[in-house]
Scaffold this motif. Sequence first.
Motif, PDB file in Angstrom:
ATOM      1  N   GLY A 183      49.473  39.881  47.700  1.00 27.63           N
ATOM      2  CA  GLY A 183      49.982  40.668  46.581  1.00 27.63           C
ATOM      3  C   GLY A 183      49.989  42.155  46.869  1.00 27.63           C
ATOM      4  N   SER A 184      50.041  42.913  45.787  1.00 28.36           N
ATOM      5  CA  SER A 184      50.041  44.377  45.882  1.00 28.36           C
ATOM      6  C   SER A 184      49.163  44.868  44.723  1.00 28.36           C
ATOM      7  N   PRO A 185      48.930  46.181  44.611  1.00 30.01           N
ATOM      8  CA  PRO A 185      48.120  46.648  43.474  1.00 30.01           C
ATOM      9  C   PRO A 185      48.654  46.186  42.112  1.00 30.01           C
ATOM     10  N   SER A 186      49.966  45.912  42.019  1.00 34.05           N
ATOM     11  CA  SER A 186      50.505  45.498  40.723  1.00 34.05           C
ATOM     12  C   SER A 186      50.293  44.007  40.458  1.00 34.05           C
ATOM     13  N   THR A 187      49.666  43.278  41.394  1.00 37.34           N
ATOM     14  CA  THR A 187      49.382  41.861  41.146  1.00 37.34           C
ATOM     15  C   THR A 187      47.885  41.602  41.092  1.00 37.34           C
ATOM     16  N   THR A 188      47.083  42.658  40.863  1.00 30.70           N
ATOM     17  CA  THR A 188      45.627  42.522  40.861  1.00 30.70           C
ATOM     18  C   THR A 188      45.160  41.469  39.855  1.00 30.70           C
ATOM     19  N   MET A 189      44.290  40.580  40.300  1.00 32.96           N
ATOM     20  CA  MET A 189      43.748  39.563  39.400  1.00 32.96           C
ATOM     21  C   MET A 189      42.310  39.919  39.038  1.00 32.96           C
ATOM     22  N   ILE A 190      41.765  39.208  38.046  1.00 26.75           N
ATOM     23  CA  ILE A 190      40.469  39.592  37.489  1.00 26.75           C
ATOM     24  C   ILE A 190      39.347  39.451  38.535  1.00 26.75           C
ATOM     25  N   GLY A 191      39.474  38.471  39.437  1.00 29.16           N
ATOM     26  CA  GLY A 191      38.464  38.283  40.477  1.00 29.16           C
ATOM     27  C   GLY A 191      38.333  39.512  41.354  1.00 29.16           C
ATOM     28  N   GLN A 192      39.489  40.149  41.655  1.00 21.78           N
ATOM     29  CA  GLN A 192      39.470  41.371  42.458  1.00 21.78           C
ATOM     30  C   GLN A 192      38.716  42.477  41.727  1.00 21.78           C
ATOM     31  N   VAL A 193      38.943  42.580  40.405  1.00 17.32           N
ATOM     32  CA  VAL A 193      38.272  43.618  39.627  1.00 17.32           C
ATOM     33  C   VAL A 193      36.759  43.379  39.657  1.00 17.32           C
ATOM     34  N   VAL A 194      36.356  42.106  39.407  1.00 21.12           N
ATOM     35  CA  VAL A 194      34.923  41.797  39.363  1.00 21.12           C
ATOM     36  C   VAL A 194      34.272  42.121  40.706  1.00 21.12           C
ATOM     37  N   SER A 195      34.882  41.673  41.807  1.00 21.83           N
ATOM     38  CA  SER A 195      34.243  41.905  43.100  1.00 21.83           C
ATOM     39  C   SER A 195      34.278  43.388  43.451  1.00 21.83           C
ATOM     40  N   GLY A 196      35.357  44.078  43.098  1.00 20.37           N
ATOM     41  CA  GLY A 196      35.427  45.505  43.385  1.00 20.37           C
ATOM     42  C   GLY A 196      34.369  46.289  42.619  1.00 20.37           C
ATOM     43  N   GLN A 197      34.196  45.953  41.322  1.00 20.88           N
ATOM     44  CA  GLN A 197      33.197  46.645  40.503  1.00 20.88           C
ATOM     45  C   GLN A 197      31.785  46.382  41.015  1.00 20.88           C
ATOM     46  N   PHE A 198      31.548  45.139  41.467  1.00 21.12           N
ATOM     47  CA  PHE A 198      30.210  44.794  41.941  1.00 21.12           C
ATOM     48  C   PHE A 198      29.923  45.405  43.309  1.00 21.12           C
ATOM     49  N   LEU A 199      30.896  45.294  44.231  1.00 19.09           N
ATOM     50  CA  LEU A 199      30.585  45.584  45.625  1.00 19.09           C
ATOM     51  C   LEU A 199      31.011  46.988  46.057  1.00 19.09           C
ATOM     52  N   ARG A 200      31.973  47.612  45.350  1.00 15.33           N
ATOM     53  CA  ARG A 200      32.400  48.953  45.780  1.00 15.33           C
ATOM     54  C   ARG A 200      32.061  50.014  44.741  1.00 15.33           C
ATOM     55  N   VAL A 201      32.466  49.765  43.467  1.00 15.03           N
ATOM     56  CA  VAL A 201      32.224  50.766  42.424  1.00 15.03           C
ATOM     57  C   VAL A 201      30.756  50.761  41.998  1.00 15.03           C
ATOM     58  N   LEU A 202      30.113  49.594  42.165  1.00 15.02           N
ATOM     59  CA  LEU A 202      28.702  49.412  41.797  1.00 15.02           C
ATOM     60  C   LEU A 202      28.455  49.631  40.304  1.00 15.02           C
ATOM     61  N   ASP A 203      29.468  49.341  39.482  1.00 16.14           N
ATOM     62  CA  ASP A 203      29.289  49.370  38.030  1.00 16.14           C
ATOM     63  C   ASP A 203      28.908  47.953  37.593  1.00 16.14           C
ATOM     64  N   TYR A 204      27.621  47.654  37.724  1.00 15.02           N
ATOM     65  CA  TYR A 204      27.180  46.278  37.489  1.00 15.02           C
ATOM     66  C   TYR A 204      27.427  45.775  36.068  1.00 15.02           C
ATOM     67  N   PRO A 205      27.106  46.568  35.015  1.00 18.00           N
ATOM     68  CA  PRO A 205      27.287  46.012  33.660  1.00 18.00           C
ATOM     69  C   PRO A 205      28.733  45.618  33.373  1.00 18.00           C
ATOM     70  N   THR A 206      29.695  46.476  33.715  1.00 13.11           N
ATOM     71  CA  THR A 206      31.098  46.143  33.458  1.00 13.11           C
ATOM     72  C   THR A 206      31.490  44.896  34.244  1.00 13.11           C
ATOM     73  N   ALA A 207      31.109  44.865  35.521  1.00 11.99           N
ATOM     74  CA  ALA A 207      31.462  43.722  36.361  1.00 11.99           C
ATOM     75  C   ALA A 207      30.860  42.437  35.803  1.00 11.99           C
ATOM     76  N   ALA A 208      29.583  42.515  35.377  1.00 13.87           N
ATOM     77  CA  ALA A 208      28.925  41.327  34.835  1.00 13.87           C
ATOM     78  C   ALA A 208      29.615  40.884  33.546  1.00 13.87           C
ATOM     79  N   ALA A 209      29.990  41.868  32.696  1.00 16.86           N
ATOM     80  CA  ALA A 209      30.662  41.519  31.443  1.00 16.86           C
ATOM     81  C   ALA A 209      31.987  40.824  31.719  1.00 16.86           C
TER      82      ALA A 209
END
Lengths: 291, 313
Positions: B261-287
């Motif tokens: 895909g491309s940035p315009s096809t981002t799925m929720i799994g990508q957001v969760v893993s990105g928040q957990f492993l790169r952004v390190l925003d654990y509460p949002t990722a966990a929610a």
Amino acid sequence: MTATVPRATTVPAAKAPAARPPRRGPLRWLREHLVPIAAALAFCYMLLPNVVVVLFSFNNPTGRYNYTWQEFSLDAWKDPCGPAGLCDSLGLSLRVGVVATLLATALGTLAAFAMARHRYRGRSTTNVLVFLPMATPEVVMGSSLLTLFVNLRVPLGATTILIAHIMFCISFVIVTVKARVAGLDPRLEQAAMDLYANERQTFTKVTLPLVAPGILAAALLSFALSFDDYIITNFTASASSVTFPMYVWGTASRGTPVQINVVGTVMFLLALSAVGIGQLVSMRNRKRATR
Amino acid sequence: MTALAVHPVPGAEDGPPDDADEARAVGRKRSTPYLLLLPAGVWLIIFFAVPLVFLLSQSLQTGSLTTGYALTWNFAIYPEAIAQYSEQLIRSLVYAASATVLALLIAYPLAYTIAFRAGRWRNLLLVLVIAPFLTSFLIRTLAWQNILATDGPVTGALQALGVTDLLRGIGLIDGNKLLGTPLAVVTGLTYNFLPFMTLPLYASLERIDPRLHEAAGDLYSTPWTGFRKVTLPLSMPGVVAGTLLTFIPAAGDYINSQLLGSPSTTMIGQVVSGQFLRVLDYPTAAALSVVLMLTILALVTVYVRRSGTEELL
């Protein structure tokens, strides 16, 4: 489709055979074979990527990316461990895969016997506990394990990967072995006991050999699941514990070495022979059983 | 390994042969099933159930990874996270549903052919369904990059046939590119979860007595009516199991949307893993992770209720 055959006999076919053209060539053939043709196309869809993987293992790409076909070359096959880190990651994946398979198969088989053979309180709870990991998206299981390990200050690495792999393999082992145990004819064991076998003898000489194919299938499935997992592994790994799927993922953005396709080809051939041998053995057993 | 290795009463199996009945009675002792279940059950509770509680608790905490988190019952994170990432969440469900429908349409004739028309080739065809999927998921998804590449043979053939123009007309792709479009992501998802659809379908079709279909024909039903009134209803358990096994992993998957895909096809799994492993925003990722799980559970429950196959669960 088969229904057209008996129906045709009920139609008075002898009446005016010339009035209707008997065959209308390719269109009619196409209509009659629509389902197998769709199946053949589905097979093409399923096998196309494997053909591409094999083909591109002989490529000699000009740039960093193995995207377009350039020329035939055996370089990658002669030097499979060439790219830095590839064989280390394969080694880690193999080690994790073997240990996870052994432990998950052992734990799962014990539980499968209990669930298929015994009546106990809390059956529905155990069923749910076994079913849920298979119905949970990997990203949820991976992220929840990460929060567990981070909150309990467990250092991430090969051990945490192993723990996660055993967890998601157990359910598949239980389901596979349970089906096999539940399908056993209880009269075989009763017969063994009637012939003065004690419980241990009955188990090792009758029950276990009959369940063995199910346990073997569960072990193969576990290994395949563990060896191939990326999402959960990525949540539970550290920078120094890179499994093969993690290595592949890393190269996807930096440029994929041709050797990855070599590994993919070997895996495909191994899987093909493993499943093929399994089929042959079960066919032979069935023939022997019906004799 | 064996059931007897955890036998609570030692010596029972050493008895004389006529003690067989007694040995059987001991084997049925009430504690046996619990002892057999204990290792696997403990493992699943500690490493599957407990982490889910930690995930839930993490989502309600505030703080940061460096300063530490404290449980503040911050339920506001849920509406915030959903509002911020509703696009990716809905997109994931739409992609997963499309892939599930496509996989059903492709897998049904496949499973039907293997079950009823393959004859002695049946086992070989089953091997061909399973074996490709025992090789790396990632490598095969990367192969789709080769197949869908802009100057690749598939793109060329589709362009020559006018399919590219058609797809652009519908708005599924823009330009001549296939890679990086929703179409590529759904193609990859459909492909990757096809065996999860095919095998349950095959298992339920294989059990159908072919004489039932013949009987429908004898009673003057057309092949299509025979299929619709006899074969299809009997294969429903396979359809339900297959759609669940495809939809659930597809909704959480991010490998296909990342690689094809491309940035315009981002799925929720990508957001969760990105928040957990790169952004390190654990509460949002966990929610988001909790929301994904609850959404899927709710959809699956409704679906299973409506298709009347609760006994599958």
